[in-house]
Design a protein around this motif. Structure first.
Motif, PDB file in Angstrom:
ATOM      1  N   UNK A   1      -3.532  11.100   2.045  1.00  0.00           N
ATOM      2  CA  UNK A   1      -3.905  11.878   3.229  1.00  0.00           C
ATOM      3  C   UNK A   1      -3.222  13.236   3.172  1.00  0.00           C
ATOM      4  N   UNK A   2      -3.098  13.779   1.961  1.00  0.00           N
ATOM      5  CA  UNK A   2      -2.447  15.078   1.809  1.00  0.00           C
ATOM      6  C   UNK A   2      -3.288  15.978   0.910  1.00  0.00           C
ATOM      7  N   UNK A   3      -2.899  17.232   0.860  1.00  0.00           N
ATOM      8  CA  UNK A   3      -3.602  18.213   0.038  1.00  0.00           C
ATOM      9  C   UNK A   3      -3.748  19.519   0.796  1.00  0.00           C
ATOM     10  N   UNK A   4      -3.560  20.623   0.095  1.00  0.00           N
ATOM     11  CA  UNK A   4      -3.616  21.923   0.754  1.00  0.00           C
ATOM     12  C   UNK A   4      -4.644  22.838   0.095  1.00  0.00           C
TER      13      UNK A   4
ATOM     14  N   UNK B   1       0.829  -1.204   0.000  1.00  0.00           N
ATOM     15  CA  UNK B   1       0.000   0.000   0.000  1.00  0.00           C
ATOM     16  C   UNK B   1       0.864   1.255   0.000  1.00  0.00           C
ATOM     17  N   UNK B   2       0.553   2.154  -0.923  1.00  0.00           N
ATOM     18  CA  UNK B   2       1.201   3.461  -0.999  1.00  0.00           C
ATOM     19  C   UNK B   2       0.391   4.454  -0.180  1.00  0.00           C
ATOM     20  N   UNK B   3       1.024   5.106   0.788  1.00  0.00           N
ATOM     21  CA  UNK B   3       0.357   6.106   1.618  1.00  0.00           C
ATOM     22  C   UNK B   3       0.993   7.463   1.335  1.00  0.00           C
ATOM     23  N   UNK B   4       0.277   8.305   0.593  1.00  0.00           N
ATOM     24  CA  UNK B   4       0.763   9.653   0.293  1.00  0.00           C
ATOM     25  C   UNK B   4       0.348  10.559   1.451  1.00  0.00           C
ATOM     26  N   UNK B   5       1.316  11.291   1.986  1.00  0.00           N
ATOM     27  CA  UNK B   5       1.036  12.093   3.174  1.00  0.00           C
ATOM     28  C   UNK B   5       1.156  11.285   4.449  1.00  0.00           C
TER      29      UNK B   5
END
Length: 199
Positions: free
Chosen positions: A62-65, A3-7
């Motif tokens: 789980x990222x983003x601004x 699993x790739x977890x971004x953030x």
């Protein structure tokens, strides 16, 4: 599963990693940290990340601004921050990432409470959240090969409430651990096209 977890180094990301690490092989991605770096506002960066990581069974973002501005003060450039990061960044992650997903893989994106329960200065974030949720709901009926797509909509977190409480007056914050369980449901469950609201 792989699993790739971004953030994965953020507050929610760390809670997700904690819940998944014992059962799965995790690859942590971040703008400046983790096993691999990625800038979600850049298609080339997303493609380079997947070229390096290879095939996975799950993609979690789980990222983003977004820029917080009252609408009367907001410029198109202010709004573009959320469009490029939280909206298009996540959608591009799904569009590019689907080619690297194994059969029966899953994609989990992140929205947020502001699209359902507005706060001052949160219109741009709410716009991006709503767009992601609509994309997830519609994309779910297009995927074949057993691929699933969901999103998680967290409330303001207990862990960051002191910092944001002036914007979230009267909200009841939720612990990151509880939010992380919604990502576990998306990754390990069978549902698709869902938005898991943790309010």
């Amino acid at each position: 599963m792989r699993i790739l977890v971004v953030g994965g180094k953020g507050t929610i990301g760390q809670a997700i990693v904690e819940k998944l690490k014992d059962k799965h092989e995790l690859i942590i991605a971040g703008r400046t940290s983790g096993d691999v770096q990625v800038d979600l506002t850049s298609v080339a960066s997303i493609e380079a990340m997947f070229n390096k990581v290879g095939h996975v069974d799950g993609i979690v973002n789980a990222s983003g601004t977004a820029k917080f501005r009252l609408v009367e003060e907001m410029t198109p450039e202010d709004n573009l921050v959320a469009v490029q990061s939280k909206l298009l960044g996540q959608i591009n992650l799904a569009l590019i990432g689907q080619k690297y997903l194994r059969r029966n893989g899953s994609i989990t994106l992140t929205t947020g409470v502001m699209k359902d329960d507005p706060v001052p200065g949160g219109a741009s974030a709410a716009m991006a959240n709503g767009g992601v949720q609509a994309f997830v709901k519609a994309a779910a009926i297009d995927f074949t090969q057993g691929i699933r797509i969901n999103c998680v909509s967290p409330n303001v977190l207990v862990e960051s409430y002191d910092k944001y409480q002036n914007s979230f007056k009267g909200f009841v914050p939720v612990p990151a651990e509880r939010v992380a369980m919604a990502y576990v449901k998306s990754v390990e469950g069978k549902q698709t096209g869902q938005e898991y609201q943790v309010y």
